[in-house]
Design an enzyme around this catalytic site. Sequence first.
Site, PDB file in Angstrom:
ATOM      1  N   LYS A  45     -18.954 -48.738  25.773  1.00 12.55           N
ATOM      2  CA  LYS A  45     -19.298 -48.056  24.513  1.00 12.55           C
ATOM      3  C   LYS A  45     -18.162 -48.232  23.506  1.00 12.55           C
ATOM      4  CE  LYS A  45     -20.833 -43.421  23.008  1.00 12.55           C
ATOM      5  NZ  LYS A  45     -21.117 -42.032  23.459  1.00 12.55           N
ATOM      6  N   SER A  72     -25.632 -40.257  22.206  1.00  7.03           N
ATOM      7  CA  SER A  72     -25.066 -41.299  21.376  1.00  7.03           C
ATOM      8  C   SER A  72     -24.769 -42.611  22.109  1.00  7.03           C
ATOM      9  CB  SER A  72     -23.770 -40.794  20.750  1.00  7.03           C
ATOM     10  OG  SER A  72     -22.806 -40.555  21.766  1.00  7.03           O
ATOM     11  N   SER A  91     -24.783 -37.183  25.735  1.00  4.84           N
ATOM     12  CA  SER A  91     -24.827 -38.574  25.258  1.00  4.84           C
ATOM     13  C   SER A  91     -24.909 -39.656  26.318  1.00  4.84           C
ATOM     14  CB  SER A  91     -23.612 -38.861  24.385  1.00  4.84           C
ATOM     15  OG  SER A  91     -23.899 -38.442  23.085  1.00  4.84           O
TER      16      SER A  91
HETATM   17  N1  GLN Z   1     -26.292 -35.242  20.653  1.00  4.21           N
HETATM   18  C1  GLN Z   1     -25.151 -34.349  20.746  1.00  4.21           C
HETATM   19  C2  GLN Z   1     -24.442 -34.349  19.418  1.00  4.21           C
HETATM   20  O1  GLN Z   1     -24.973 -34.827  18.502  1.00  4.21           O
HETATM   21  C3  GLN Z   1     -24.271 -34.816  21.840  1.00  4.21           C
HETATM   22  C4  GLN Z   1     -23.538 -36.051  21.518  1.00  4.21           C
HETATM   23  C5  GLN Z   1     -22.617 -36.486  22.591  1.00  4.21           C
HETATM   24  O2  GLN Z   1     -22.767 -36.097  23.756  1.00  4.21           O
HETATM   25  N2  GLN Z   1     -21.650 -37.265  22.212  1.00  4.21           N
HETATM   26  O3  GLN Z   1     -23.373 -33.847  19.297  1.00  4.21           O
END
Ligand code: GLN
Length: 486
Positions: A73, A149, A173
């Site tokens: 990532k 994400s 994410s």
């Molecule tokens: N979707 C969640 C957010 O927008 C979690 C994102 C993540 O785990 N990085 O913060």
Amino acid sequence: MEELNKLTAHELIEKIGKKEATSEEILFSLYQRINKIDSKVKAYVRLDNTKELTDLRTYEPANDLKGLPVSIKDNICTKGYNTECCSKILEGFKPPYDATVIQKLKQAGAIILAAKTNMDEFAFGSSTENSCYGPTHNPWDLDVVVGGSSGGSAAAVASDEAILTLGSDTGGSIRQPASFCGVVGLKPTYGRVSRYGLIAFASSLDQVGPITKDVRDSAILMNIISGYDSFDSTSVNVDVPDYTKSLGMDINGVKIGIPKEYFIAGMDKEVKTIVEEAINKLKRLGANYQSVSLPHTQYAIPVYYIVATAEASSNLARFDGVQYGFRATNSGTRELTNLIDMYKKTRGEGFGQEAKRRIILGTFALSHGYYDAYYLRALKVKTLIKQDFDKIFREFDCIVTPTSPTAAFKIGEKIKDPLKMYLSDIYTISANLAGIPAISIPCGFTKKVLPVGLQILAKPFNEELLFRVAYAYEQNTPWHLEKPKL
Ligand code: GLN
């Protein structure tokens, strides 16, 4: 030649051992696949300008991973190779060091792809639509999101454009995109895996973890990346077991709690039916289950969006145009006559919409007069959420829930409505607030042939149990064998 890119890491390791395949052949088949379909899926970023895809110098054929490629990532530092968190503000940033997880992978004989996987800018999002490179498309239906994400990593695995990948999980994410793409995603216990070299979103919640084709590959990657690191003061010095030893153990008598707060209105009916069927399958495999209550579940989203944005606003303060990446210049009508102007213009142009929204929200929650009312109170409720779990784990071995209330949604459907988007994480966020490990595994498909994920949660440092239950389920169901028709 057989399409090596379609195989799992453990199958490939076996093939290499029997001299039926080489690391170079595997890489080659992966490149062919990426060249063929990534213009549609867009799992990777900066492919066009990454002349040298891999860091071949690191390949140690004698070690565990035997030169298998691993895709990373875009928020995990790779020495000398762009790491930009899919944000304009980090344009051109080449870290001078490797994250600890990258060092460990290299020592284990992995080849790290220099092209990174797509993500929501700074990991802010649930759909990978907040990337400065545009969205990744779901291999099961190119018009729907991949989740986020870590959407690029999940899509790369699902479309056989990657063998093994790493993502990061602050509120879901890793698990939510794994669920949307029909692959396996694990968020380790907070402190299990070093965060050194992971570009911070919310430091008290972030963990790096594997996204893989099956449960065995997940255990193999966890064996490599787990463990204490003196460079991360929140990493915990607890022995790392051999996670592959939990695979194949039966689940007779395993006590599962099903939290009633997770099966509520707003949950998609098809998802509900599929997850209930999966729970019954676990029962037929010997586990027993009972309804339990996690009474503070309703506060998870508000607490998360205060704690996570507060920490994010503080972590993002370092991106000011002086030390890293992008710096706004004198162009346009506005003269940059002093440092403050340079900061403002750099941050104004460098951060996307969602990053700005979170910086503003977090700065507000931390500001004088509001700190006690918001941030401090949120931390107190976070403790209550953790205590809910502690209580259940005194009696039960694990908790089983859906990973997400719906299957993947259409690209564009929620991007204009942040509150709706934030609800996608309703089932994943609590694990980060409580610091506990959780895994998402495929458990079926909707009528539109979109994958559905089953989440299993356990007490801190009990990843072994997650692997045991997940593997038993996986080996007795066909879902992980399905491939999208691209
Ligand atoms: N979707 C969640 C957010 O927008 C979690 C994102 C993540 O785990 N990085 O913060």
